[in-house]
Scaffold this active site. Structure first.
Site, PDB file in Angstrom:
ATOM      1  N   PHE A  44       0.721  -1.132  -0.052  1.00 24.62           N
ATOM      2  CA  PHE A  44      -0.052   0.002  -0.002  1.00 24.62           C
ATOM      3  C   PHE A  44       0.872   1.264  -0.141  1.00 24.62           C
ATOM      4  O   PHE A  44       0.393   2.378   0.289  1.00 24.62           O
ATOM      5  CB  PHE A  44      -0.887  -0.044   1.204  1.00 24.62           C
ATOM      6  CG  PHE A  44      -1.955  -1.155   1.197  1.00 24.62           C
ATOM      7  CD1 PHE A  44      -3.122  -1.174   0.566  1.00 24.62           C
ATOM      8  CD2 PHE A  44      -1.422  -2.264   1.882  1.00 24.62           C
ATOM      9  CE1 PHE A  44      -3.916  -2.371   0.605  1.00 24.62           C
ATOM     10  CE2 PHE A  44      -2.401  -3.470   1.863  1.00 24.62           C
ATOM     11  CZ  PHE A  44      -3.499  -3.531   1.113  1.00 24.62           C
ATOM     12  N   VAL A  93       7.709   2.076   2.511  1.00 25.51           N
ATOM     13  CA  VAL A  93       8.073   2.125   4.184  1.00 25.51           C
ATOM     14  C   VAL A  93       9.435   2.587   4.238  1.00 25.51           C
ATOM     15  O   VAL A  93      10.408   2.067   3.579  1.00 25.51           O
ATOM     16  CB  VAL A  93       7.960   0.726   4.509  1.00 25.51           C
ATOM     17  CG1 VAL A  93       8.010   0.528   6.146  1.00 25.51           C
ATOM     18  CG2 VAL A  93       6.668  -0.182   4.272  1.00 25.51           C
ATOM     19  N   ASP A 101      -3.386 -10.056   2.203  1.00 25.84           N
ATOM     20  CA  ASP A 101      -2.112  -9.994   1.465  1.00 25.84           C
ATOM     21  C   ASP A 101      -0.904 -10.615   2.604  1.00 25.84           C
ATOM     22  O   ASP A 101      -0.179 -10.130   2.783  1.00 25.84           O
ATOM     23  CB  ASP A 101      -1.457  -8.463   1.282  1.00 25.84           C
ATOM     24  CG  ASP A 101      -0.508  -8.479   0.070  1.00 25.84           C
ATOM     25  OD1 ASP A 101      -0.309  -9.499  -0.425  1.00 25.84           O
ATOM     26  OD2 ASP A 101      -0.202  -7.447  -0.293  1.00 25.84           O
TER      27      ASP A 101
END
Ligand SMILES: *[C@@H]1O[C@H](CO)[C@@H](O)[C@H](O)[C@H]1NC(C)=O
Ligand SMILES: *[C@@H]1O[C@H](CO)[C@@H](O)[C@H](O)[C@H]1NC(C)=O
Ligand SMILES: *[C@@H]1O[C@H](CO)[C@@H](O)[C@H](O)[C@H]1NC(C)=O
Ligand SMILES: *[C@@H]1O[C@H](CO)[C@@H](O)[C@H](O)[C@H]1NC(C)=O
Ligand SMILES: *[C@@H]1O[C@H](CO)[C@@H](O)[C@H](O)[C@H]1NC(C)=O
Ligand SMILES: *[C@@H]1O[C@H](CO)[C@@H](O)[C@H](O)[C@H]1NC(C)=O
Ligand SMILES: *[C@@H]1O[C@H](CO)[C@@H](O)[C@H](O)[C@H]1NC(C)=O
Ligand SMILES: *[C@@H]1O[C@H](CO)[C@@H](O)[C@H](O)[C@H]1NC(C)=O
Ligand SMILES: *[C@@H]1O[C@H](CO)[C@@H](O)[C@H](O)[C@H]1NC(C)=O
Length: 836
Positions: A531, A534, A645
Site C-alpha cells: 500500500f 515503508v 495480503d
C-alpha cells in the site's frame, strides 16, 4: 391452580421489573434488588448473571453466572436451595452481603446468603456488587475504585467456585483464611446441587491435584512439576494456548490458568469426567482437548502398591523393576489389588550393611501418590539422591521444578502407589532397589535396549547447551525490555485521536516524520509494500520507527480514515505489529509502526546464509505465531479482519524472532470492510492468492487460510511459491512429493539440520489442508492452531490443492471491462515478493 398462580405472579413480577429500570448493567446496589427475569451483563458482554432453570420442566430457580453467548452455566449460588417459582430476587445488604430472597405471601424469606464476608463490618462506604468481564461477581466497598489488584473485595464468587474454573480463578488454598477453593460436579445435568465428584488441591504431604468420589480417591493429577500436574498427560496444544502456573508459598497453594484470547474453562461433570474446554467460533461450540479419566490406568492405584500401569500393554499391570507380585496366584487371575513386594530386601535393613542399594530410573511416568511424601525445595538431584539413600524408609525420589511452584526434591516413604506410564508429560522416577536386583535390571535392560546408556550421557550435554541458550536469550530479552522502557518514557506528539473510551492514538506532525526519515530519503526506504513505501525513521530521542506512507489512491475522507485507523490501532496482539500512531496532514496519510530490526521473514527464508539461523524450533514457533495472529484478526479482535495480503514479506520478526503480522487492516481502508464479498479490487500477491479470489474476486477468511498454507510450505522448504508469475511451483512440487511418499524431502536441508519429523509432517499436512481448492474444505484458523499444536488431534486427509494456471487468468481479468481500474490496483499491490 398453583401453576396458574405462579404464571400470574411471574407476569406481575416481570411487569414491575421492566417498569422499574430497563437495564441494570453490570452492577447491583443496595437500593434495588435484581428480580427473576432480569440479568446483569458484564461490561464486555461475556458473562451474564440472573435466575435460571437448568430443567425446563421444573420451576426451580437458581441464581447463576453463564456465558452470555454460549449459555453454559459456570457458577451457581443456591445450588442446594432453589427458589420454587419466579418469586425470587437477589439483593445486596448494606453490610456487603448478597442474599437471595423468596417473597411468598408478602413475607420475605432469605434462602441463601454469601455466608459471612469476613470483614463485613469495615464498610464505611456503601457496598456495590459488580459482575466483572472475567466472570467474577464481586462485592466491593468503593464503587469508584479501579478494577485492579489494589481493590480489596469484600466477597467474590471466584472464592466459592461451583463446577467450573475460569481463567484467572485460583484452584486451591488460601492458607491465611483457610479457604479451600475446589470444584464440585452437579448432582445431575439438570440439578445443580453438589454431586459426588470434587476436584481439589490436596495438601497432605506434597500438594497434588486430586479428584474424589464421595470419600474415596477417584483420580489423581499428581504434584506440580513445572508446567503441569505430573499425571495430567496433556497435549502440547494446551501449553501453547493456555498458560498455567502454580503457587506454593506459606500464604497460598494453588493453581491458576490464563488464556490470551478466546474463552476457556475447566469443568467437572456429574459423571466424574473433568474437561478443559475452548470455545471455538466458528463453529460456535465448545471443544475439549483434555479430559480425564481417560483409560484404565487413570483409576486410582490400578495396579496396587509398587505396581505400574501401562495402557498400551496387556495385561496393563506389572511390577516396578526389582519387585514381584505379592500374591502371584491372584495376580495371574488379574486381581492386582495386593500389588507387588520387593524381590530382595534392601541393604539398609540389614545390620552392618553399608547401603549398597541403588536406584533404577523409570522414564516418563506419573509420579506416585505424594500424600505421604516429603518435599524439599532446597535440594538438587544429587543431594536428593543422597538424602533418600540415607533414610531407610525412603523408597524413591524425583525432582520437580521449584521455580514454577513445584517442590524440588520429592522423597517417597514406604509404598509407591498409583504409578503409570504416560505418553506425554511424564517425569523421571528413581526407585530404590537392592544392589542384587539392580545388577539384574541393568543386565536385562542392556540386552533389551542397547541405547539406554547413551541417553544418560547425552542429556547433560544437551542440558548445558540449553542453559547457554537460555542465558543468551535472557540477556537479549533484558536488553530489549530496557530499550522498550526508554521508548515509552518520552512523547513527541501533542495531539491524539481518541475514541472517547480511553483509547488514544497519537497524531504525529508531518515535520517530525519528515525529519526522522531524512525527508523520506531513498536511503531510509525499507521496501515497497502493498500500500505504499515503508521508511525507517529515527526520532530525536533516538528511537526507531517504521513509517508507512500510504499511496494516495484511497478514496476515504479524513473522518472515515480516522475511524478505520482507530479500529486498526486497537488491535493488539503479540503476533501483530503495533501501530504507534499516524499522521494526517497535507493530503498525506502515514502510519507509524514499531520498528523491527530483524526485518521480514522473507529476508531470512530466501537468503542462503540467513536461513541457516532459523532452526526447527524457531520455524515451528514462527508458524504457530502467525497462525495465532491470524486467528486473532479473524475471530477474536473487535473488528474481524481479513488480511488479504499475507505473505513472507509481511511477516516481521522482532529481536526474539517472534513473528508479527504487518499490513493488516489496510485492505479495509482501500476496499471497504465486507466480511465476505466479491470485489473488483484484487488486492494480494501472486502465489499466495487462493483460486476463488484470483478467478472470481471472492474473498473470505478462507482466502487468508490459503495464503497461510502457502506460507507454511515456504517456511518449511525455504522456497518461494512462485518465483515467476507463471505457476504455483512450490505447492505443486510439494503435493507431488506428498503423493509419492517423499514428503520429508521438502523440509529445508533435511540432510544437515535436525528437525522434529512428527512436527514437520503435521505442519505439512496442515498446510495442504489450508491450500485445498474449495474454501469450505479449508479449516478455520482455530482448528489450524489445534491441529498444529496437538499431537493427539487426528488430522483429516487433505484433498488436492487448488492449482491455478496463473497467467491465463491474469489475462482473463485484464480483458474485462474494468481493466483500467484493475491495472492501477495491480501496479499498487501486486508487487512481487522481493527482499527488503
Ligand atoms: C441502583 O441501581 C438502579 C438500577 O441499576 C439504578 O436505577 C439506581 O439509580 C441505583 N441507585 C444508586 C443509589 O446508585
Ligand atoms: C419435560 O417433560 C416432557 C413430558 O413429560 C418430556 O418429554 C421432556 O423430555 C421433559 N424435558 C426435560 C428437559 O426433562
Ligand atoms: C399463604 O397464606 C395463606 C393464608 O394466609 C396460607 O393458607 C398458605 O398456606 C400460605 N402459603 C405459603 C406458601 O406459605
Ligand atoms: C447464612 O447462611 C448460613 C448457611 O448457609 C447460615 O448458617 C447463616 O446463619 C446465614 N446468615 C444469615 C445472616 O442469614
Ligand atoms: C480483616 O480485618 C482485620 C483487621 O481489621 C485484618 O487483620 C484481617 O486480615 C482482615 N481479614 C481479611 C480476610 O481481610
Ligand atoms: C471443597 O471445598 C469445600 C469448601 O471449602 C470443603 O468443605 C470440602 O471439604 C472441599 N472438598 C475437598 C475434596 O477438598
Ligand atoms: C528375584 O530374586 C530371585 C533370587 O534372588 C531371582 O532368581 C529372580 O530372578 C528375581 N526376580 C526378579 C523379578 O528380579
Ligand atoms: C526418613 O523419612 C521419613 C519419611 O519421609 C521421615 O518421617 C523421617 O523423619 C526421615 N528420617 C530422617 C532421619 O530423616
Ligand atoms: C524450571 O522452570 C523454569 C521456567 O519455566 C525454566 O526456565 C527452568 O529451566 C526449569 N528448570 C528445570 C530444571 O526444568
Amino acid at each position: 391452580m398453583r401453576n396458574d398462580e405462579l404464571i400470574i405472579l411471574f407476569i406481575l413480577l416481570s411487569a414491575t421489573a421492566s417498569d422499574a429500570a430497563a437495564t441494570p448493567g453490570d452492577r447491583l446496589n443496595i437500593s434495588r434488588p435484581l428480580y427473576d427475569g432480569e440479568t446483569l451483563v458484564s461490561a464486555g458482554g461475556t458473562f451474564e448473571l440472573g435466575f435460571f432453570s437448568p430443567d425446563s420442566n421444573s420451576s426451580n430457580r437458581y441464581v447463576g453466572i453463564w456465558y452470555h453467548k454460549a449459555r453454559d452455566v459456570v457458577w451457581v449460588a443456591n445450588g442446594r436451595k432453589p427458589v420454587a417459582g419466579f418469586s425470587g430476587s437477589l439483593a445486596l445488604t448494606p453490610n456487603g452481603e448478597l442474599i437471595i430472597i423468596d417473597r411468598k405471601n408478602s413475607t420475605d424469606v432469605i434462602i441463601w446468603n454469601s455466608s459471612g464476608p469476613s470483614n463485613s463490618t469495615a464498610t464505611d462506604t456503601t457496598p456495590i456488587a459488580q459482575l466483572l468481564e472475567i466472570g467474577n461477581l464481586v462485592v466491593k466497598s468503593d464503587p469508584d475504585a479501579a478494577d485492579d489488584e489494589t481493590v480489596v473485595y469484600i466477597w467474590q464468587s471466584f472464592d466459592y467456585p461451583s463446577n467450573t474454573i475460569l481463567p484467572g480463578m485460583h484452584l486451591g488454598w488460601d492458607l491465611r483464611t483457610g479457604l479451600n477453593r475446589n470444584i464440585t460436579s452437579w448432582a445431575t445435568l439438570t440439578d445443580p446441587s453438589p454431586g459426588i465428584y470434587c476436584l481439589a488441591i490436596s495438601l497432605a504431604g506434597v500438594p497434588q491435584l486430586m479428584e474424589t468420589k464421595g470419600q474415596s480417591q477417584y483420580w489423581r493429577g499428581g504434584p506440580w512439576v513445572g508446567n503441569l500436574f505430573a499425571g495430567t498427560q496433556q497435549a502440547s496444544a494446551y501449553q501453547v494456548l493456555i498458560s498455567t502456573s502454580f503457587v506454593n508459598t506459606k500464604e497460598e497453594v494453588g493453581y491458576i490458568f490464563e488464556v490470551d484470547h478466546g474463552l476457556a474453562r475447566m469443568t467437572i461433570y456429574p459423571d466424574g469426567t473433568a474437561q478443559r474446554l475452548l470455545w471455538q467460533d466458528p463453529p460456535g461450540k465448545w471443544s475439549f482437548f483434555w479430559k480425564t479419566p481417560n483409560d484404565q490406568c487413570d483409576a486410582f492405584s490400578p495396579c496396587g502398591p509398587f505396581g505400574i500401569c501401562n495402557a498400551d500393554e496387556t495385561p496393563f499391570c506389572s511390577c516396578l523393576p526389582g519387585f514381584r507380585p505379592k500374591n502371584p496366584g491372584r495376580w495371574a487371575l488379574t486381581d492386582v489389588s495386593d500389588g507387588c513386594v520387593r524381590n530382595t530386601t534392601l541393604d539398609c535393613f540389614r545390620k552392618g550393611a553399608k547401603g549398597a542399594d541403588g536406584f533404577v530410573v523409570m522414564n516418563g511416568v506419573k509420579l506416585p501418590d505424594t500424600s505421604a511424601a516429603l518435599g524439599d525445595a532446597a535440594l538438587g538431584l544429587d543431594e536428593c539422591r543422597v538424602k533418600c539413600l540415607m533414610n531407610c524408609s525412603c523408597t524413591a525420589y524425583s525432582l520437580t521444578n521449584v521455580t514454577t511452584g513445584g517442590s524440588g526434591c520429592i522423597m517417597w516413604a514406604d509404598e509407591l502407589i498409583d504409578v503409570r506410564v504416560l505418553s506425554q508429560g511424564g517425569r523421571d522416577l528413581y526407585v530404590r532397589v537392592a544392589a542384587a536386583d539392580l545388577v539384574k535390571i541393568t543386565e536385562s535392560s542392556q540386552s533389551d535396549h542397547k541405547g539406554k546408556s547413551a541417553v544418560a550421557v547425552v542429556v547433560p550435554i544437551l542440558g548445558s547447551i540449553l542453559v547457554g541458550f537460555i542465558l543468551i536469550s535472557c540477556l537479549i530479552i533484558h536488553h530489549y525490555k530496557r530499550k522498550k522502557k526508554n521508548s515509552r518514557s518520552r512523547r513527541d506528539y501533542g495531539e491524539v485521536i481518541s475514541d472517547g473510551n480511553g483509547f488514544d492514538l497519537p497524531l504525529f506532525d508531518f515535520e517530525t516524520i519528515a525529519e526522522a526519515t531524512n525527508n523520506f530519503s531513498v536511503d531510509n526506504m525499507l521496501g515497497e509494500g502493498g500500500f505504499g513505501p515503508v521508511y525507517m525513521g529515527r526520532k530525536k530521542d533516538g528511537n526507531e520507527i517504521a513509517v508507512k506512507r500510504l499511496s494516495k489512491s484511497s478514496k476515504q475522507g479524513i473522518g472515515e480514515f480516522k475511524t478505520e485507523i482507530m479500529l486498526i490501532g486497537k488491535l493488539q496482539h503479540r503476533n501483530l505489529i503495533r501501530l504507534l500512531g499516524c499522521c494526517i496532514e497535507r493530503q498525506e496519510r502515514m502510519l507509524i509502526y514499531e520498528y523491527m530490526p530483524n526485518q521480514s521473514l522473507d529476508t531470512f527464508l530466501f537468503n542462503e546464509e540467513k536461513t541457516m539461523l532459523l532452526n526447527w524450533d524457531m520455524r515451528y514457533r514462527i508458524i504457530v505465531g502467525i497462525a495465532r495472529g491470524l486467528l486473532y484478526l479473524h475471530q477474536d479482535s473487535a473488528v474481524r479482519i481479513i488480511h488479504r495480503d499475507l505473505k513472507a514479506s509481511n511477516i516481521l520478526l522482532d529481536q526474539e524472532m517472534v513473528p508479527k503480522i504487518s499490513d493488516f487492516g489496510l485492505a479495509r481502508i482501500f476496499a471497504g470492510d465486507e466480511a465476505k464479498s466479491k470485489t473488483k479490487m484484487i488486492v494480494g500477491t501472486y502465489g499466495y492468492m487462493s483460486p476463488e479470489y484470483i478467478m472470481d474476486g471472492c474473498f473470505s477468511a478462507k482466502s487468508d487460510v490459503y495464503s497461510f498454507g502457502v506460507l507454511v510450505l515456504e517456511v518449511l522448504s525455504n522456497q518461494r511459491n512462485s518465483s515467476s508469475e507463471s505457476n504455483n511451483h512450490l505447492v505443486e512440487h510439494a503435493w507431488r512429493l506428498w503423493e509419492e511418499g517423499r514428503t520429508l524431502e521438502l523440509v529445508y536441508g533435511s540432510t544437515s539440520n535436525s528437525f522434529s519429523i512428527s512436527e514437520a509432517l503435521r505442519c505439512i499436512k496442515v498446510a495442504f489442508l489450508c491450500v485445498q481448492q474449495f474454501p469450505d474444505e479449508r479449516p478455520y484458523m482455530s482448528s489450524v492452531i489445534l491441529m498444529l499444536t496437538s499431537d493427539k488431534e487426528e488430522l483429516p486427509e487433505p484433498k488436492s490443492p487448488g492449482f491455478v494456471p496463473w497467467r491465463r487468468h491474469f489475462e482473463v481479468l485484464h480483458s474485462s471491462s474494468e481493466r483500467a481500474e484493475r491495472e492501477s490496483v495491480n501496479k499498487m499491490t501486486l508487487t512481487m515478493p522481493h527482499g527488503r
